[in-house]
Enzyme design. Sequence first.
Site, mmCIF file in Angstrom:
data_model
loop_
_atom_site.group_PDB
_atom_site.id
_atom_site.type_symbol
_atom_site.label_atom_id
_atom_site.label_comp_id
_atom_site.label_asym_id
_atom_site.label_seq_id
_atom_site.Cartn_x
_atom_site.Cartn_y
_atom_site.Cartn_z
ATOM 1 N N THR A 1 38.876 35.989 45.888
ATOM 2 C CA THR A 1 40.417 35.821 45.837
ATOM 3 C C THR A 1 40.972 35.561 47.223
ATOM 4 O O THR A 1 40.639 36.011 48.458
ATOM 5 C CB THR A 1 40.840 37.017 45.207
ATOM 6 O OG1 THR A 1 42.283 37.014 45.331
ATOM 7 C CG2 THR A 1 40.249 38.218 45.787
ATOM 8 N N GLU B 1 43.629 37.058 47.966
ATOM 9 C CA GLU B 1 43.945 38.505 48.254
ATOM 10 C C GLU B 1 43.115 38.766 49.544
ATOM 11 O O GLU B 1 43.822 39.849 50.185
ATOM 12 C CB GLU B 1 44.051 39.398 47.039
ATOM 13 C CG GLU B 1 44.816 39.414 46.184
ATOM 14 C CD GLU B 1 46.211 39.847 46.599
ATOM 15 O OE1 GLU B 1 46.387 41.065 47.304
ATOM 16 O OE2 GLU B 1 47.310 39.301 46.562
ATOM 17 N N TYR C 1 42.254 46.356 46.191
ATOM 18 C CA TYR C 1 41.417 45.284 45.227
ATOM 19 C C TYR C 1 41.122 44.180 46.536
ATOM 20 O O TYR C 1 40.056 43.848 46.348
ATOM 21 C CB TYR C 1 42.896 44.703 44.232
ATOM 22 C CG TYR C 1 42.221 43.367 43.995
ATOM 23 C CD1 TYR C 1 41.347 43.363 42.537
ATOM 24 C CD2 TYR C 1 42.694 42.131 44.467
ATOM 25 C CE1 TYR C 1 41.182 42.006 42.352
ATOM 26 C CE2 TYR C 1 42.229 40.788 43.907
ATOM 27 C CZ TYR C 1 41.413 40.691 42.848
ATOM 28 O OH TYR C 1 41.266 39.537 42.366
ATOM 29 N N LYS D 1 37.107 43.288 46.570
ATOM 30 C CA LYS D 1 36.774 41.757 46.850
ATOM 31 C C LYS D 1 36.152 41.333 47.951
ATOM 32 O O LYS D 1 35.029 40.497 47.816
ATOM 33 C CB LYS D 1 38.033 40.798 46.234
ATOM 34 C CG LYS D 1 38.404 40.951 44.782
ATOM 35 C CD LYS D 1 37.343 40.164 43.741
ATOM 36 C CE LYS D 1 37.850 40.259 42.520
ATOM 37 N NZ LYS D 1 36.984 39.449 41.686
HETATM 38 P P1 NDP Z 1 41.541 39.381 34.036
HETATM 39 O O1 NDP Z 1 41.983 40.650 34.676
HETATM 40 O O2 NDP Z 1 42.351 38.576 32.952
HETATM 41 O O3 NDP Z 1 40.151 39.529 33.341
HETATM 42 C C1 NDP Z 1 39.097 40.531 34.065
HETATM 43 C C2 NDP Z 1 38.139 40.564 32.918
HETATM 44 O O4 NDP Z 1 37.084 41.579 33.556
HETATM 45 C C3 NDP Z 1 38.408 41.227 31.517
HETATM 46 O O5 NDP Z 1 37.544 40.410 30.915
HETATM 47 C C4 NDP Z 1 37.990 42.558 31.798
HETATM 48 O O6 NDP Z 1 37.537 43.054 30.578
HETATM 49 C C5 NDP Z 1 36.717 42.343 32.561
HETATM 50 N N1 NDP Z 1 36.254 43.612 33.047
HETATM 51 C C6 NDP Z 1 36.933 44.854 33.729
HETATM 52 N N2 NDP Z 1 36.434 45.689 34.217
HETATM 53 C C7 NDP Z 1 34.956 45.304 33.816
HETATM 54 C C8 NDP Z 1 33.830 46.174 33.745
HETATM 55 N N3 NDP Z 1 33.583 47.260 34.305
HETATM 56 N N4 NDP Z 1 32.680 45.615 33.190
HETATM 57 C C9 NDP Z 1 32.566 44.309 32.541
HETATM 58 N N5 NDP Z 1 33.822 43.644 32.317
HETATM 59 C C10 NDP Z 1 35.030 44.368 32.942
HETATM 60 O O7 NDP Z 1 41.343 38.279 35.190
HETATM 61 P P2 NDP Z 1 41.341 36.901 35.540
HETATM 62 O O8 NDP Z 1 40.677 36.181 34.220
HETATM 63 O O9 NDP Z 1 42.518 36.509 35.866
HETATM 64 O O10 NDP Z 1 40.455 36.358 36.774
HETATM 65 C C11 NDP Z 1 39.169 36.279 36.670
HETATM 66 C C12 NDP Z 1 38.403 37.050 38.266
HETATM 67 O O11 NDP Z 1 38.831 36.062 39.079
HETATM 68 C C13 NDP Z 1 38.785 38.179 38.143
HETATM 69 O O12 NDP Z 1 37.524 38.930 38.817
HETATM 70 C C14 NDP Z 1 39.720 38.115 39.217
HETATM 71 O O13 NDP Z 1 39.930 39.249 40.005
HETATM 72 C C15 NDP Z 1 39.492 37.119 39.975
HETATM 73 N N6 NDP Z 1 40.672 36.164 40.565
HETATM 74 C C16 NDP Z 1 41.551 35.736 39.954
HETATM 75 C C17 NDP Z 1 42.750 34.928 39.897
HETATM 76 C C18 NDP Z 1 43.766 34.624 39.256
HETATM 77 O O14 NDP Z 1 44.843 34.238 39.994
HETATM 78 N N7 NDP Z 1 43.786 34.588 37.818
HETATM 79 C C19 NDP Z 1 42.601 34.692 41.528
HETATM 80 C C20 NDP Z 1 41.438 34.868 42.277
HETATM 81 C C21 NDP Z 1 40.301 35.530 41.640
HETATM 82 P P3 NDP Z 1 38.562 44.019 29.765
HETATM 83 O O15 NDP Z 1 39.510 42.968 28.737
HETATM 84 O O16 NDP Z 1 37.760 44.885 28.772
HETATM 85 O O17 NDP Z 1 39.722 44.849 30.373
HETATM 86 P P1 GDR Z 2 48.907 39.144 42.389
HETATM 87 O O1 GDR Z 2 49.451 38.870 41.236
HETATM 88 O O2 GDR Z 2 49.098 40.387 43.279
HETATM 89 O O3 GDR Z 2 48.801 37.963 43.510
HETATM 90 O O4 GDR Z 2 47.255 39.016 42.158
HETATM 91 P P2 GDR Z 2 50.720 39.199 40.642
HETATM 92 O O5 GDR Z 2 51.360 38.392 39.895
HETATM 93 O O6 GDR Z 2 50.502 40.908 40.124
HETATM 94 O O7 GDR Z 2 51.824 39.456 41.748
HETATM 95 C C1 GDR Z 2 52.249 38.408 42.589
HETATM 96 C C2 GDR Z 2 53.679 38.838 43.520
HETATM 97 O O8 GDR Z 2 54.603 39.050 42.461
HETATM 98 C C3 GDR Z 2 55.284 40.274 43.040
HETATM 99 N N1 GDR Z 2 55.860 40.978 41.988
HETATM 100 C C4 GDR Z 2 55.348 41.515 40.763
HETATM 101 N N2 GDR Z 2 54.078 41.459 40.492
HETATM 102 C C5 GDR Z 2 53.746 42.048 39.212
HETATM 103 N N3 GDR Z 2 52.705 42.137 38.491
HETATM 104 N N4 GDR Z 2 54.859 42.567 38.334
HETATM 105 C C6 GDR Z 2 56.328 42.802 38.905
HETATM 106 O O9 GDR Z 2 57.234 43.147 38.297
HETATM 107 C C7 GDR Z 2 56.366 42.054 40.267
HETATM 108 N N5 GDR Z 2 57.815 41.649 40.867
HETATM 109 C C8 GDR Z 2 57.423 41.149 41.869
HETATM 110 C C9 GDR Z 2 54.025 41.107 43.568
HETATM 111 O O10 GDR Z 2 54.519 42.326 44.456
HETATM 112 C C10 GDR Z 2 53.150 39.906 44.167
HETATM 113 O O11 GDR Z 2 53.647 39.744 45.555
HETATM 114 C C11 GDR Z 2 46.672 38.020 41.339
HETATM 115 C C12 GDR Z 2 45.702 38.676 40.518
HETATM 116 O O12 GDR Z 2 45.168 37.625 39.524
HETATM 117 C C13 GDR Z 2 44.432 38.830 41.309
HETATM 118 O O13 GDR Z 2 43.252 39.335 40.455
HETATM 119 C C14 GDR Z 2 43.967 37.613 42.013
HETATM 120 O O14 GDR Z 2 42.949 37.904 42.948
HETATM 121 C C15 GDR Z 2 45.446 37.319 43.088
HETATM 122 O O15 GDR Z 2 46.406 36.981 42.052
HETATM 123 C C16 GDR Z 2 45.050 35.822 43.602
#
Ligand code: NDP
Ligand code: GDR
Length: 344
Positions: A127, A129, A151, A155
């Site tokens: 990520t 992050e 987090y 990662k």
């Molecule tokens: P989500 O939070 O939507 O999905 C995470 C998944 O992981 C869910 O299916 C969750 O299951 C599962 N999970 C959590 N804990 C466990 C565990 N102990 N064992 C097995 N499964 C588990 O994330 P995204 O789909 O958005 O992201 C996918 C991956 O990519 C993640 O690893 C995230 O950190 C990473 N990522 C995401 C980005 C983004 O912008 N979306 C950017 C960069 C990286 P449950 O439904 O039961 O909670």
């Molecule tokens: P991020 O996503 O932390 O980048 O992680 P998120 O959407 O939670 O936050 C983005 C930015 O928005 C600001 N923010 C808020 N965020 C949330 N959730 N709720 C609020 O009310 C709010 N107000 C402002 C946050 O402070 C932050 O700066 C996501 C996840 O999908 C990670 O798993 C992944 O790795 C990274 O994106 C890339």
Amino acid sequence: MMKAIVTGITGQDGAYLAELLLEKGYTVYGTFRRTSSVNFWRIEELGIQDHPNLHLVEYDLTDLSSSIRLLQETQATEVYNLAAQSFVGVSFDQPLTTAEITGLGPVNLLEAIRIVNPEIRFYQASTSEMFGKVQQIPQTEATPFYPRSPYGVAKLYAHWMTINYRESYGIFGTSGILFNHESPLRGREFVTRKITDSVAKIKLGKLDVLELGNMDAKRDWGFAKEYVEGMWRMLQADKPDTYVLATNRTETVRDFVTLAFKAVDIQLRWEGQGEQEQGLDAKSGKVLVKVNPKFYRPAEVELLIGDPQKARDELGWEPKTSLEELCRMMVEADLRRNEQGFSF
Ligand code: NDP
Ligand code: GDR
């Protein structure tokens, strides 16, 4: 027939990736966790829950023996590790759980690969992050890391372990450093979906005010469906490597709020600064957006903007959907869901 494991199929990316792999003719083993109420709404919304080539497997990433059995029983040749405690905000409250799942969890799979079949190709969901505090922009595969949350730190450990297993044991361990990617299937705890769902509710008279934390944070937001295509391409490459996927455009949270209201024909006017900042309906003067410091994080990632040039050159991967299109798509989906009386 190609067989792939997708961990975290109940999440946003897991659902889209499973859909893509099924379209490509794969047999997909999608893992879900034993919880009090399992939610399959995303794969249901994509209409793939009953696909004959989709097998849903109960699995927890923190368990080594189940990781070994998962590989033995499925005989999969590709593993996409998308499972994680993925919410940055929660990682400050649950640093140890986050470390166990998000940091150590992937090592169970790497170890299982080493034990069961070192030929299995492995994708690790790294990520942006990990870049955290700005060291250089735009961020690339060569940018130094400086994570700013439990987090991000977890990662980064998994990221380096993937590289270490590549270098130590010759395992095809690839790491995708993906910048934020969003969609109508995004969880509501993340800021874009919180915004689009709230804007839909405000438009329909079901909510008065949207409360947010830091609106100055800048993110590089792309469309999740395109990013899972990039994951697949990474595992089809000749060699394992690390790739950035991003759009190379960055906007503030405030900009995204403005775009979302625009999608329902509400023009916002911004007033005040810091905790006093408010977004008002430019026509009626009604306050629609407020800051609530409870959403601030102990440490913040202020600016992310990625350069996906390597993925473009080596994988032919390209982001296509603009932020305006993405935001509109999300608002429309949330309007539809809220009109129908449900919203996940
Ligand atoms: P989500 O939070 O939507 O999905 C995470 C998944 O992981 C869910 O299916 C969750 O299951 C599962 N999970 C959590 N804990 C466990 C565990 N102990 N064992 C097995 N499964 C588990 O994330 P995204 O789909 O958005 O992201 C996918 C991956 O990519 C993640 O690893 C995230 O950190 C990473 N990522 C995401 C980005 C983004 O912008 N979306 C950017 C960069 C990286 P449950 O439904 O039961 O909670
Ligand atoms: P991020 O996503 O932390 O980048 O992680 P998120 O959407 O939670 O936050 C983005 C930015 O928005 C600001 N923010 C808020 N965020 C949330 N959730 N709720 C609020 O009310 C709010 N107000 C402002 C946050 O402070 C932050 O700066 C996501 C996840 O999908 C990670 O798993 C992944 O790795 C990274 O994106 C890339």
